[in-house]
Design an enzyme around this catalytic site. Sequence first.
Site, mmCIF file in Angstrom:
data_model
loop_
_atom_site.group_PDB
_atom_site.id
_atom_site.type_symbol
_atom_site.label_atom_id
_atom_site.label_comp_id
_atom_site.label_asym_id
_atom_site.label_seq_id
_atom_site.Cartn_x
_atom_site.Cartn_y
_atom_site.Cartn_z
ATOM 1 N N GLU A 26 0.821 -1.205 0.000
ATOM 2 C CA GLU A 26 0.000 0.000 0.000
ATOM 3 C C GLU A 26 0.861 1.263 0.000
ATOM 4 O O GLU A 26 0.497 2.279 -0.607
ATOM 5 C CB GLU A 26 -0.927 0.001 1.210
ATOM 6 C CG GLU A 26 -1.992 -1.078 1.196
ATOM 7 C CD GLU A 26 -1.475 -2.431 1.657
ATOM 8 O OE1 GLU A 26 -2.245 -3.404 1.613
ATOM 9 O OE2 GLU A 26 -0.284 -2.541 2.054
ATOM 10 N N ASN A 52 0.645 -7.531 -6.798
ATOM 11 C CA ASN A 52 0.572 -6.564 -7.884
ATOM 12 C C ASN A 52 1.481 -6.959 -9.050
ATOM 13 O O ASN A 52 2.690 -7.097 -8.881
ATOM 14 C CB ASN A 52 0.975 -5.198 -7.330
ATOM 15 C CG ASN A 52 1.095 -4.139 -8.389
ATOM 16 O OD1 ASN A 52 0.465 -4.222 -9.432
ATOM 17 N ND2 ASN A 52 1.905 -3.135 -8.114
#
Length: 425
Positions: free
Chosen positions: A62, A340
């Site tokens: 994040e 990701n």
Amino acid sequence: MRLFYSLMWWMALPLVLTRLWLRGRREPGYRQHWSERLGFYGRAATPAAGPVLWVHAVSVGETRAAEPLVDALLAEYPASRIILTHMTPTGRATGNALFARHGERLVQSYLPYDTGSMVSRFIRHFKPSVCILMETEVWPNLIAVCGAKGVPVVLANARLSERSLRKAGRFGSLMTDAARGISLVAAQTEADARRIRSLGVRRVEVTGSIKFDVVVPEAALLTGAALRAAIGARPVLLCASTREGEEELILQAYVSARSALPPEVLLLIVPRHPQRFDEVENMIAAHGLNVQRRSKLALNDSVLESDILLGDSMGEMFAYYAACDIAFVGGSLMPLGGQNLIEPAALGKPVLIGQHTFNFELVTEDALAAGGAQRIVNAADLMSTAARLLNDTSARETMGLNAQSFANQHRGATRRTLALLKDLV
């Protein structure tokens, strides 16, 4: 319901702090800055000339995803200051590495535990104008206290899988009340927006993923080039952000598939959690394989001759991607939701991904459709697919170009998010 939730927090607090202390035996960062987790900050914060913008990024992923937004906010509001909060020491270390260049304009802290009094102390101390939570963080007391004190709450780069939606449903009014207290959600996809609206959020806009806007640091590219020079002409298969249980599967498949792989192939394994570096090194040795740790590798004219390079450094994921020929993105061999894949795609690397990608489902499907990624069934399939691509330069280069084109086409979420925030800052 929130009163019961708060009571449970206070009852659990001794266990939470004990767990924090025990975890600190392996990760010393968990034994630092305890007062911040309890909402105590010492002397008064230095007043900012402009708005104080609170951005919460729970951990490493994040924090890295927040980089384009943090940079854009500081540029858009030149007199502002950002308070960047985390829950993990690795997230805090990543934030320090990414944002030290901003100096006193960015202050880091741990997020206080989600009790009304601790969150209230945080807000009194830092006096934020807005609270921006990254991706999936929803804290009922935090949202309630922000509402009472007139601090709008934004969920940015928001995603919500079907699995997470079902989990939220189990908490009933606790989550629906929190959702109604959010002023704005900037969702990654229309599917995420639909699921978030079902919780009762009044304003949900689709902006895309901020992760596509990440700028690869020049220093990371230089480190990647130096690493590649140390490796030489050997083909490199990178297994990035691997999680517990995956490395063993990968190593077994690697040993079985060595005859099909190019003879000089280097397997580069980068575990997602630094506390597991020693464990993975021992695992590699148990398979009779030669291993070298990145932290002990001099990036000058050294020649790497080990079977496996263990990526045991922090903040170098871009460098690892830059140095590889093929990137497998971990967390997807086992039902963990995946990680990701945008970063290797942005660097033009062919991406391999497992079956379990529910945390990044649409991004993964789009990358697959664009021809920049390929889904593998298991670790054996990972090795056979890697062998085919490593032995076929044309197919590998085409897949890499497709991946880069896919990443470039999806930029712009930061700009769209910034436009939505203007009314709230």
